[in-house]
Design an enzyme around this catalytic site. Structure first.
Site, mmCIF file in Angstrom:
data_model
loop_
_atom_site.group_PDB
_atom_site.id
_atom_site.type_symbol
_atom_site.label_atom_id
_atom_site.label_comp_id
_atom_site.label_asym_id
_atom_site.label_seq_id
_atom_site.Cartn_x
_atom_site.Cartn_y
_atom_site.Cartn_z
ATOM 1 C CB THR A 60 -2.381 0.848 -3.591
ATOM 2 O OG1 THR A 60 -1.283 1.275 -2.765
ATOM 3 C CG2 THR A 60 -3.227 -0.153 -2.835
ATOM 4 C CB ALA A 82 -0.922 0.008 1.223
ATOM 5 C CG ASP A 83 1.504 4.427 -3.169
ATOM 6 O OD1 ASP A 83 2.663 4.032 -3.034
ATOM 7 O OD2 ASP A 83 1.044 4.838 -4.239
ATOM 8 C CE LYS A 84 4.424 8.732 3.801
ATOM 9 N NZ LYS A 84 3.545 9.929 3.941
#
Length: 823
Positions: free
Chosen positions: A559, A318-320
């Site tokens: 993502t 997941a992108d931060k």
């Protein structure tokens, strides 16, 4: 083409006469007015190429073409030749009803998909009435002012009037080489911006564009699904087994001197029992309902395989920013060099920003300037957006009749460009690291007057806090057997602080993974699997992380939002374009989020697993019931020399039970707590065991009726009796197999329960009144058959099913090794 120079916020604003609009001009200071845009849209139509649609009559006639339809048509023909009028009429009626139901369900599913496609239309950043705003590309009109940047799909033919871009036109011309475009050149609709940013004027839309291509984003290509491969293998084996039984039946019939025309109809129906008649409709309805439900939860499906892959996903990268955090960068303070102030840092940072791009960092600086009432207006002469290669944004601005170069970006990159010595850079990085421990991101700001050297102005502190629900949703994904790994381009201390708040585990640098990826062996895969996430990653690192996780045997979700994320999104089994992604990212992904955060990803996993379980329920039913039906017909024929059920009865049985199985698409299903797998061999073994168990029980009931109810005298009651045995065994079997635990563990959906009840009533009515060759039976016989079938299937059989299914699932989901458990 005429040009009148004006200025607005430091940008050149020429008024341009568009060739396609000679009677009017577009001012790029304000764009078109909403009223004028409405007039042009009404006159020229929407910016899309009309989709070619097949005639509804042709779509309906296709329902009479296919293996299952051919079988029924052949049975109808044989019934006609044998002067079995009732069988002939019923076969035709079933053929027509099946075609109508299948057509209606397909149209409903098509309408649902079309509604989802509309939500995935390309958005264009357009200037109207002096304000930039995103609008659907399909409502663009000639003369609109449009802003494009890296990752955007060109929504219409544009005359470039400001800036410069590099285009990928391979989808239009087949040429893979990127093409640079400059002022006055045309950007053709359907191409993709790979670098740079620019402003253009729409010169043609829809079918008037040079290539006449649609602006729809969703790809029409449909990859082959895992479930199709699994079902194909299952049906192939069923055909082999049932085909052998049919050949045996025909051979014995020939030896006994039975006419071929009397034997062939029942042989065809037995063979038809191996055809997955209900699966396409059931799966289409499941996918349509699932996709529609997901759209309500903020997930738009662009490829069907996203849903089934989500059921098996065990790692989510997941992108931060925007996924785990708010994606609302706030300017929290700064460090300015001696002789300079916070206002200087904010002003230069704002001048190196572009509001039209809607970049979170740019908006943070512009918002800080507005809040502090700091003037940040100048005539922008050139603007170079942020890229992973330069790691900075640069603008050349005319300010107070002086030319100023304004730069903001990564601390070390900007500081080195400004000539700061190594010792001072180390001191500045120490300051940045101190802020990073609080989860604050640090950017450097610099300026140069005229052709003079670049000088550092100071450091700006930006903070993007975690979303309030991120930790809870990460824990929920973990409870579903999915581990979340954070990927961020931020500095390692920032990544570690966010990971600490969210409980993600150890964060390592992306460069560490790149270094060991050069070595031969599995060390990189182990590091990728063991880490809680990666900081300081470049876009290409995301692709590397996905590949290494797949090497370690994981099913990966990914993502992303940018053009450089596209390879990783395409490589991952579940590519997820987050909210406000570029068009390229959406095109590469298999699912698109319309809201921020992880909540919609949790829904994607749960609904995917629910659809998976419905398909598995169908497969288990298909295998067990095929063994039951073909076994009863063939064994009874070999023992008694009679066909114990007519072709009409078998056709009715197939469609009545398939009607119920279609409603499985609406059944209540509890999502599994562990990722699913398509290695379902152990579960097929359960289906085979249940099939043979029911075969023995059904033959026992048939023998009981034969000897006690005098059914062997050829008056047609035997066919009715066998029909009801097979029908009630099938109905109770579906009720049992829909639940992996005891059948009472969950309540079936209303539609499913009504379908079973309707089939049971119809079966009793056929028993009471007869149909075709099936003659009436006393109601007490029907009650006895239903009671015995129910007690056997929902009693000992359900107990055996539960025990065998538990063992099968343990084989399909073996306990992970201690090393994996430690992850």
């Amino acid at each position: 083409m005429t040009v009148d120079n004006k200025t607005m916020n430091g940008n050149i604003a020429p008024a341009i006469n568009i060739d396609a609009e000679p009677a009017s001009s577009t001012n790029i200071e304000t764009g078109l007015s909403a009223a004028e845009a409405t007039v042009r849209l009404r006159r020229d139509g929407t910016n899309e190429v009309p989709e070619k649609k097949r005639h509804p009559v042709l779509l309906f006639l296709r329902k009479f073409w296919g293996l299952s339809a051919w079988m029924i048509e052949l049975i109808a023909l044989l019934s006609f030749l044998l002067h079995k009028r009732a069988d002939f009429l019923v076969a035709l009626s079933l053929l027509l009803v099946n075609a109508v139901l299948s057509y209606l369900q397909e149209q409903r599913a098509t309408a649902a998909v079309a509604a989802l496609r509309q939500q995935l239309d390309v958005l264009a950043r357009v200037l109207r009435d002096g304000r930039w705003a995103p609008i659907p590309a399909r409502v663009l009109v000639k003369g609109d002012v449009v802003r494009v940047r890296a990752g955007d799909l060109i929504p219409a033919d544009l005359q470039l009037v400001e800036g410069g871009v590099t285009l990928d036109q391979s989808s239009l011309t087949g040429e893979s080489q990127a093409v640079p475009k400059r002022i006055d050149e045309v950007l053709y609709a359907g191409s993709t911006v790979t670098q740079g940013e620019a402003t253009g004027i729409v010169r043609a839309t829809g079918t008037s564009t040079y290539f006449g291509r649609t602006t729809q984003l969703v790809e029409t290509a449909r990859p082959r699904l895992h479930v199709e491969d699994v079902v194909s293998r299952v049906v192939r084996w069923l055909f082999i087994i049932v085909g052998a039984l049919v050949i045996l039946t025909l051979g014995v019939s020939a030896l006994r001197g039975l006419p071929l025309l009397d034997t062939l109809p029942i042989a065809l129906v037995v063979l038809m029992s191996a055809i997955p008649v209900a699966l396409p409709v059931m799966f289409t309805i499941s996918m349509a309902l699932g996709s529609t439900e997901l759209s309500r939860h903020g997930v738009l499906i662009t490829r069907l395989n996203a849903v089934e892959d989500a059921a098996t996903m065990d790692v989510l990268c997941a992108d931060k920013t925007g996924t785990l955090t708010m994606n609302r960068l706030a300017f929290t303070g700064c460090f300015s060099l001696p002789g300079l102030s916070e206002s200087d840092v904010v002003r230069i940072g704002a001048l190196a920003s572009n509001e039209a791009n809607a970049d979170p960092i740019d908006l943070a600086f512009l918002g800080a300037a507005k809040d502090r009432k700091i003037t940040a207006v100048g005539r922008t002469l050139s603007f170079s957006p942020f890229s992973a290669a330069t790691r900075r944004t640069e603008a050349v601005v005319e300010l107070d009749r002086r030319t100023v170069r304004c730069v903001k970006g990564a601390l070390r990159t900007v500081a080195e460009a400004a000539g700061v010595d190594a010792a001072e850079i180390a001191t500045l990085e120490q300051t940045a690291n101190t802020e990073a421990l609080k989860g604050v991101r640090t950017l450097a700001v610099a300026r140069a007057d005229g052709d003079g050297p670049l000088k550092l102005v100071g450091l700006a502190y930006l903070h993007d806090p975690p979303r309030p629900d991120s930790k809870r949703l990460i824990d929920e994904l973990r409870s579903l057997g999915i581990r979340v790994k954070m990927l961020t381009g931020d500095a390692l201390p920032v990544g570690r602080e966010i990971a600490r708040l969210l409980g993600l585990g150890q964060i390592v640098r992306g460069s560490d993974l790149r270094a060991i990826s050069q070595d031969v062996g599995t060390q990189a895969a182990v590091v990728a699997a063991d880490a809680g996430g990666f900081a300081e990653v470049f876009p290409e690192d995301k692709f590397l992380v996905v590949k290494r996780l797949q090497t370690a045997g994981h099913i990966v979700g990914m993502t992303g939002d940018g053009v450089n994320d596209a390879p990783a999104l395409r490589q991952a089994e579940v590519g997820i374009a987050v909210n406000r992604s570029t068009d390229v990212a959406k095109g590469a992904a298999s699912a698109v989020l319309t809201t921020d955060g992880l909540a919609n990803i949790v829904d994607l996993v749960k609904i995917g697993r629910a659809i998976y379980q419905r398909v598995l329920t169908w497969i288990v039913n298909k295998v067990s019931r095929t063994i039951l039906k073909s076994g009863v017909v063939v064994v009874a024929f070999l023992v008694s020399g009679q066909f114990v059920i007519s072709a009409l009865g078998m056709v009715l049985l197939v469609f009545m039970t398939d009607f119920v199985k279609i409603t499985l698409a609406t059944d209540r299903v509890e999502a599994s707590k562990t990722p699913e797998t398509w290695d379902i061999g152990p579960l097929i073994g359960v289906a085979v065991c249940l099939g043979f168990l029911m075969l023995v029980e059904a033959l026992g009931m048939l023998a009981f009726g034969w000897h006690n109810f005098a059914l062997g005298n050829g008056d047609g009651r035997l066919q009715t009796y066998t029909f009801q045995i097979l029908l009630f065994f099938a109905l109770f079997s579906i009720l049992s197999v829909r639940e992996r635990r005891a059948f009472w563990s969950s309540r079936p959906s209303t539609v499913f329960a009504v379908a079973i009840a309707a089939d049971a009533v119809a079966g009793c009515a056929i028993g009471a009144f007869g149909l075709g060759e099936m003659r009436p039976l006393p109601l007490s016989y029907s009650v006895l058959i239903a009671a015995c079938a129910g007690m056997l299937i929902l009693g000992p059989n359900d107990f055996i099913k539960t025990a065998l299914t538990k063992r099968a699932i343990e084989k399909m989901h073996p306990s992970p090794s201690p090393e994996i458990q430690s992850l």
